[in-house]
Design a protein around this motif. Sequence first.
Motif, mmCIF file in Angstrom:
data_model
loop_
_atom_site.group_PDB
_atom_site.id
_atom_site.type_symbol
_atom_site.label_atom_id
_atom_site.label_comp_id
_atom_site.label_asym_id
_atom_site.label_seq_id
_atom_site.Cartn_x
_atom_site.Cartn_y
_atom_site.Cartn_z
ATOM 1 N N GLN A 227 -7.531 -35.606 -20.079
ATOM 2 C CA GLN A 227 -6.091 -35.427 -19.928
ATOM 3 C C GLN A 227 -5.400 -36.792 -19.875
ATOM 4 O O GLN A 227 -5.776 -37.660 -19.089
ATOM 5 C CB GLN A 227 -5.779 -34.651 -18.647
ATOM 6 N N LYS A 228 -4.391 -36.988 -20.726
ATOM 7 C CA LYS A 228 -3.646 -38.234 -20.724
ATOM 8 C C LYS A 228 -2.766 -38.334 -19.481
ATOM 9 O O LYS A 228 -2.064 -37.380 -19.126
ATOM 10 C CB LYS A 228 -2.773 -38.339 -21.979
ATOM 11 N N LEU A 229 -2.817 -39.495 -18.834
ATOM 12 C CA LEU A 229 -2.015 -39.752 -17.639
ATOM 13 C C LEU A 229 -1.241 -41.043 -17.805
ATOM 14 O O LEU A 229 -1.708 -41.995 -18.453
ATOM 15 C CB LEU A 229 -2.901 -39.862 -16.398
ATOM 16 N N VAL A 230 -0.052 -41.090 -17.213
ATOM 17 C CA VAL A 230 0.751 -42.319 -17.168
ATOM 18 C C VAL A 230 1.248 -42.475 -15.735
ATOM 19 O O VAL A 230 1.876 -41.560 -15.188
ATOM 20 C CB VAL A 230 1.957 -42.261 -18.135
ATOM 21 N N PHE A 231 0.957 -43.633 -15.126
ATOM 22 C CA PHE A 231 1.350 -43.884 -13.750
ATOM 23 C C PHE A 231 2.439 -44.956 -13.696
ATOM 24 O O PHE A 231 2.325 -45.993 -14.352
ATOM 25 C CB PHE A 231 0.165 -44.369 -12.930
ATOM 26 N N ALA B 257 0.263 -31.958 -23.629
ATOM 27 C CA ALA B 257 0.812 -32.292 -22.319
ATOM 28 C C ALA B 257 0.340 -33.677 -21.902
ATOM 29 O O ALA B 257 -0.836 -34.022 -22.043
ATOM 30 C CB ALA B 257 0.370 -31.267 -21.286
ATOM 31 N N VAL B 258 1.281 -34.473 -21.406
ATOM 32 C CA VAL B 258 0.969 -35.794 -20.862
ATOM 33 C C VAL B 258 1.549 -35.830 -19.451
ATOM 34 O O VAL B 258 2.755 -35.653 -19.258
ATOM 35 C CB VAL B 258 1.563 -36.927 -21.715
ATOM 36 N N LEU B 259 0.704 -36.045 -18.458
ATOM 37 C CA LEU B 259 1.131 -36.036 -17.065
ATOM 38 C C LEU B 259 1.558 -37.430 -16.630
ATOM 39 O O LEU B 259 0.777 -38.382 -16.703
ATOM 40 C CB LEU B 259 -0.008 -35.534 -16.171
ATOM 41 N N GLY B 260 2.798 -37.539 -16.177
ATOM 42 C CA GLY B 260 3.286 -38.772 -15.587
ATOM 43 C C GLY B 260 3.281 -38.649 -14.076
ATOM 44 O O GLY B 260 3.616 -37.590 -13.529
ATOM 45 N N VAL B 261 2.904 -39.713 -13.391
ATOM 46 C CA VAL B 261 2.883 -39.718 -11.929
ATOM 47 C C VAL B 261 3.719 -40.899 -11.446
ATOM 48 O O VAL B 261 3.486 -42.040 -11.850
ATOM 49 C CB VAL B 261 1.448 -39.826 -11.373
ATOM 50 N N ALA C 123 -4.611 -32.495 -13.004
ATOM 51 C CA ALA C 123 -4.716 -32.916 -14.404
ATOM 52 C C ALA C 123 -5.261 -31.830 -15.330
ATOM 53 O O ALA C 123 -4.657 -31.538 -16.371
ATOM 54 C CB ALA C 123 -5.548 -34.194 -14.511
ATOM 55 N N PRO C 124 -6.388 -31.189 -15.027
ATOM 56 C CA PRO C 124 -6.889 -30.156 -15.952
ATOM 57 C C PRO C 124 -5.985 -28.935 -16.035
ATOM 58 O O PRO C 124 -5.966 -28.247 -17.061
ATOM 59 C CB PRO C 124 -8.265 -29.789 -15.366
ATOM 60 N N ALA D 215 -3.503 -29.849 -18.618
ATOM 61 C CA ALA D 215 -4.109 -29.840 -19.954
ATOM 62 C C ALA D 215 -4.144 -28.448 -20.549
ATOM 63 O O ALA D 215 -4.083 -28.278 -21.776
ATOM 64 C CB ALA D 215 -5.518 -30.424 -19.879
ATOM 65 N N SER D 216 -4.232 -27.417 -19.701
ATOM 66 C CA SER D 216 -4.331 -26.045 -20.199
ATOM 67 C C SER D 216 -2.976 -25.439 -20.530
ATOM 68 O O SER D 216 -2.910 -24.306 -21.003
ATOM 69 C CB SER D 216 -5.038 -25.171 -19.159
ATOM 70 N N ARG D 217 -1.895 -26.190 -20.291
ATOM 71 C CA ARG D 217 -0.550 -25.667 -20.589
ATOM 72 C C ARG D 217 -0.389 -25.447 -22.090
ATOM 73 O O ARG D 217 -0.719 -26.300 -22.899
ATOM 74 C CB ARG D 217 0.503 -26.649 -20.082
ATOM 75 N N GLN D 218 0.136 -24.281 -22.463
ATOM 76 C CA GLN D 218 0.305 -23.944 -23.864
ATOM 77 C C GLN D 218 1.791 -23.958 -24.231
ATOM 78 O O GLN D 218 2.591 -23.251 -23.615
ATOM 79 C CB GLN D 218 -0.282 -22.566 -24.162
ATOM 80 N N GLY D 219 2.168 -24.753 -25.229
ATOM 81 C CA GLY D 219 3.542 -24.754 -25.713
ATOM 82 C C GLY D 219 4.515 -25.380 -24.736
ATOM 83 O O GLY D 219 4.146 -25.993 -23.736
#
Length: 294
Positions: free
Chosen positions: A48-52, A5-9, A245-246, A249-253
């Motif tokens: 956790q990878k983040l992109v803003f 998972a990569v979170l974009g904001v 963010a965490p 990160a715990s999201r599976q699949g």
Amino acid sequence: MTDEAVLGVIGGSGVYDIDGLDNTRWVKVETPFGDPSDELLTGTLNGQKLVFLPRHGRGHRIPPSELNFRANIHALKQLGVTEILSVSAVGSLKEELPPGTFVVIDQFIDRTFAREKSFFGTGLVAHVGLGHPVCNRLGDRIEESLKELAIPHQRRGTYMVMEGPQFSTMAESELYRSWGCDVIGMTNMPEAKLAREAEICYATVAMVTDYDCWHTDHAHVTVDAVIKVVVANAGKARALVASLAPKIASRQGACSQGCHTALDNAIMTAPAVRDPAMLDKLAVIVKRALGPSA
């Protein structure tokens, strides 16, 4: 679909100054749809990878109607973003949603008319489902964080997206209230539609800055008033990102609600007549659905 998972904001620059954000780097991304609003800030927060992405560019240079929404979403997709938290300032259309309230949106009414709204077109046609335009799985995680942070919020609501850049007339504001809309803003469409086409989970946190012009007991909306509340909300938004963010990160699949497979059965153009130029242009978007050789 990668399990990572990569979170974009997407939001204002005040959201990005987060304590503990490491390995930061501003990255220039070129897309087949032109330049995004700005360079994108990449980093990690507790692993956790983040992109803003500054939606209006740093310094708020670009008005809503001139945002290159396709380039913005495509750039996030290119950098591997799998879930998007969209943070935006809005006006309230209901008494019970005062300035400072965060609304986790679940529906939109799109009244914009001057924007490109799809990656697809002649030569490669697709129709994605948009009955539920946000990812409720991601919304649930956002709600958990808002509760933990004791930020005043409402779990569901309808976001009325107007073209702008002017604010509403009184008659317009009352019309949208009669439709049952909760908040009004200028930025989340076609952003949400494009995120769905790009197979990215998308959720909106609408931060109320004012009561729009319908509320006769409050001064009509002004830029100065909006900015004061936006600045006050920025710290809450940063805390929300850090808390969320965490959980990402715990999201599976892949997304259990189908966001990551939205193009399955959506591409209508027969293989024999698909435009090679369009396939090339949309390679990043359609790779999972059509395969790497598409």
